[in-house]
Design an enzyme around this catalytic site. Structure first.
Site, PDB file in Angstrom:
ATOM      1  CG  HIS A 124      -9.844 -50.787  -5.463  1.00  0.00           C
ATOM      2  ND1 HIS A 124      -8.892 -49.843  -5.725  1.00  0.00           N
ATOM      3  CD2 HIS A 124     -10.914 -50.454  -6.225  1.00  0.00           C
ATOM      4  CE1 HIS A 124      -9.368 -48.952  -6.580  1.00  0.00           C
ATOM      5  NE2 HIS A 124     -10.599 -49.311  -6.919  1.00  0.00           N
ATOM      6  CB  SER A 139      -4.257 -47.443 -33.896  1.00  0.00           C
ATOM      7  OG  SER A 139      -5.621 -47.556 -33.501  1.00  0.00           O
ATOM      8  N   GLY A 162     -12.980 -46.943 -23.197  1.00  0.00           N
ATOM      9  CA  GLY A 162     -13.466 -46.103 -22.101  1.00  0.00           C
ATOM     10  C   GLY A 162     -14.713 -46.658 -21.439  1.00  0.00           C
ATOM     11  CG  LEU A 193     -15.629 -53.419 -21.111  1.00  0.00           C
ATOM     12  CD1 LEU A 193     -16.423 -53.351 -22.400  1.00  0.00           C
ATOM     13  CD2 LEU A 193     -16.049 -54.622 -20.280  1.00  0.00           C
ATOM     14  CB  SER A 230      -9.516 -51.098 -24.646  1.00  0.00           C
ATOM     15  OG  SER A 230      -9.457 -49.812 -24.077  1.00  0.00           O
ATOM     16  CB  SER A 231      -5.192 -49.881 -21.407  1.00  0.00           C
ATOM     17  OG  SER A 231      -5.837 -50.233 -20.200  1.00  0.00           O
ATOM     18  CG  ASP A 238      -7.162 -54.341 -15.418  1.00  0.00           C
ATOM     19  OD1 ASP A 238      -8.076 -54.781 -14.712  1.00  0.00           O
ATOM     20  OD2 ASP A 238      -6.784 -53.148 -15.389  1.00  0.00           O
ATOM     21  CE1 TYR A 278      -7.036 -49.093  -9.149  1.00  0.00           C
ATOM     22  CE2 TYR A 278      -4.708 -48.562  -8.921  1.00  0.00           C
ATOM     23  CZ  TYR A 278      -5.712 -49.498  -9.086  1.00  0.00           C
ATOM     24  OH  TYR A 278      -5.404 -50.833  -9.156  1.00  0.00           O
TER      25      TYR A 278
HETATM   26  C1  GLA Z   1      -8.565 -51.152 -12.085  1.00  0.00           C
HETATM   27  C2  GLA Z   1      -7.147 -51.718 -12.016  1.00  0.00           C
HETATM   28  C3  GLA Z   1      -7.150 -53.145 -11.485  1.00  0.00           C
HETATM   29  C4  GLA Z   1      -7.952 -53.255 -10.191  1.00  0.00           C
HETATM   30  C5  GLA Z   1      -9.311 -52.591 -10.341  1.00  0.00           C
HETATM   31  C6  GLA Z   1     -10.060 -52.515  -9.044  1.00  0.00           C
HETATM   32  O1  GLA Z   1      -9.303 -51.828 -13.067  1.00  0.00           O
HETATM   33  O2  GLA Z   1      -6.557 -51.678 -13.291  1.00  0.00           O
HETATM   34  O3  GLA Z   1      -5.826 -53.597 -11.301  1.00  0.00           O
HETATM   35  O4  GLA Z   1      -7.228 -52.713  -9.119  1.00  0.00           O
HETATM   36  O5  GLA Z   1      -9.195 -51.265 -10.837  1.00  0.00           O
HETATM   37  O6  GLA Z   1     -10.365 -53.783  -8.576  1.00  0.00           O
END
Ligand code: GLA
Length: 390
Positions: A36, A69, A123, A126, A128-129, A173, A223
């Site tokens: 985070h 897909s 899920g 990792l 995937s999105s 990500d 989140y």
């Molecule tokens: C998710 C979010 C990232 C990051 C992490 C926590 O994976 O997509 O941007 O904030 O949580 O580090």
């Protein structure tokens, strides 16, 4: 890698009856340390994994994009000029979000047909999105011939996720998927996206991802609540130290935070404390990696988990069990929850020669203790996204 694109190209012919002309492909990612910290303008260390999603296709006449897909065995079409979020095919939102965001920026996207195929476990924490977004952007860049450097591909993909899909993620990500490198961890200063570097992750270690498979709900809401706490805490620190020009928790050190403790609620303080200490752990991890000191790196990962659990508050009983068990198994340098939290997966840094045995033991012990079947994967760090002509 070649294989996934080749397979997708064959599937394309199967469904659309013509040859694909262009491709984009992008890896999943794992957050190694820096929980985070990204949306707090802080630091992260992450790896692109050797599992990818490929998007291949060709330009067509008309106004529609048709996308299939193979992973979900479903196809759909949408107007390129006006993609609308759908509940029927959630995966399609990542593709549409990228098109939508490109058009917002005034970048023309022609009608197209595309096949999506990948082997990033879904899920499993990792991302995937992000892989699908970055692969789509790389494909569309190649197909439409516009210039866009990989950092902008990442930003565009993040904007698609934030503003179209509606998930308020940071940049970790998409940046890692776009910028990853073989046998390297990506270090990023999330405030200045051009301040990134690579740290060696040699053949001596493997990344083991352990998905707890425990059911969890309301992850997005949770989140967003963490995000909100961090921003509130930063605002209070900014007021207390006007000369420091604090905009994010990145600008705050633990002593300053403590001076603001009474001015903020206990929950916000606790969450903020995790962020300001985690940033220091990421920097120390980068130094440890530079020395090839996996033991020190592993210790920092274990501290990171404890901090996420005790201060940020985004662990879960299953994540804690998975980490505690891992740390007792020979060959494990470090373990921690990875990604958003509240369930999901752990990342384990494990000596390469012990990694298989480690994965097996961890699975057994977790099953015994929780009666849940986990999903455990071994990865090495792979290259970032690519795109081009077939
Ligand atoms: C998710 C979010 C990232 C990051 C992490 C926590 O994976 O997509 O941007 O904030 O949580 O580090």
């Amino acid at each position: 890698m070649e294989d996934m694109i080749g397979k997708a190209a064959r599937e394309f012919v199967d469904i659309f009856g013509e040859n694909a002309t262009h491709y984009g492909d992008a890896p999943g990612r794992v957050e190694v340390i820096g929980n985070h910290t990204d949306y707090n303008d802080g630091f992260i260390l992450a790896a692109a994994i050797d599992r990818r999603i490929a998007v291949v296709g060709r330009r067509v006449e008309g106004a529609l994009a048709r996308v299939y897909s193979r992973t979900f065995n479903s196809g759909a079409s949408f107007p390129v000029a006006e993609p609308l979020k759908t509940k029927d095919n959630p995966w399609l939102n990542y593709v549409m979000g990228v098109v939508w965001q490109l058009r917002n920026k005034g970048i023309g996207v022609d009608a197209f047909e595309a096949m999506v195929l990948g082997d990033v476990p879904l899920g499993a924490g990792l991302s995937s999105s992000a892989a699908l977004e970055v692969a789509t952007a790389s494909f569309l860049r190649a197909l439409n011939g516009f210039e866009m450097d990989p950092i902008d591909v990442a930003l565009n993909s993040q904007a698609a996720e934030n503003d179209f899909v509606g998930m308020n993620c940071g940049i970790l990500d998409q940046f890692t998927s776009a910028m990853g490198r073989s046998e390297r961890l990506v270090f990023l200063d999330c405030r200045f996206l051009d301040r990134y570097s690579y740290y060696p992750l040699g053949n001596g270690v493997k990344l083991v991802i352990a998905n707890t498979k425990a059911p969890h709900a309301l992850v997005d809401g949770a989140y967003n609540r963490l995000r909100a706490s961090c921003f509130r805490a930063a605002a209070i620190c900014a007021e207390k130290f006007p000369d420091k020009k604090i905009s994010h928790l990145r600008d705050v050190n633990p002593e300053e935070l403590d001076q603001c403790r009474t001015a903020m609620g206990d929950e916000d303080y606790r969450r903020a404390r995790h962020i300001v200490t985690e940033n220091a752990r990421v920097l120390a991890s980068a130094e440890a990696l530079q020395r090839g000191d996996y033991r020190a790196m592993g210790g920092l990962m274990a501290d990171s988990h404890a901090s996420s659990r005790d201060w940020l508050g985004n662990s879960s009983p299953e994540l804690d069990v998975m980490v505690d068990l891992a740390l007792e198994i020979p060959g494990c340098f470090g373990a921690r929850l990875s990604g958003g939290g509240f369930g999901g997966a752990t990342i384990n840094l494990v000596g390469a020669d012990r990694a298989e045995a480690f994965a097996e033991k961890l699975g057994e012990r977790y099953r015994e203790k929780t009666r849940i079947d986990p999903e455990i994967h071994l990865f090495t760090a792979g290259p970032g996204a690519e795109g081009g002509k077939l």
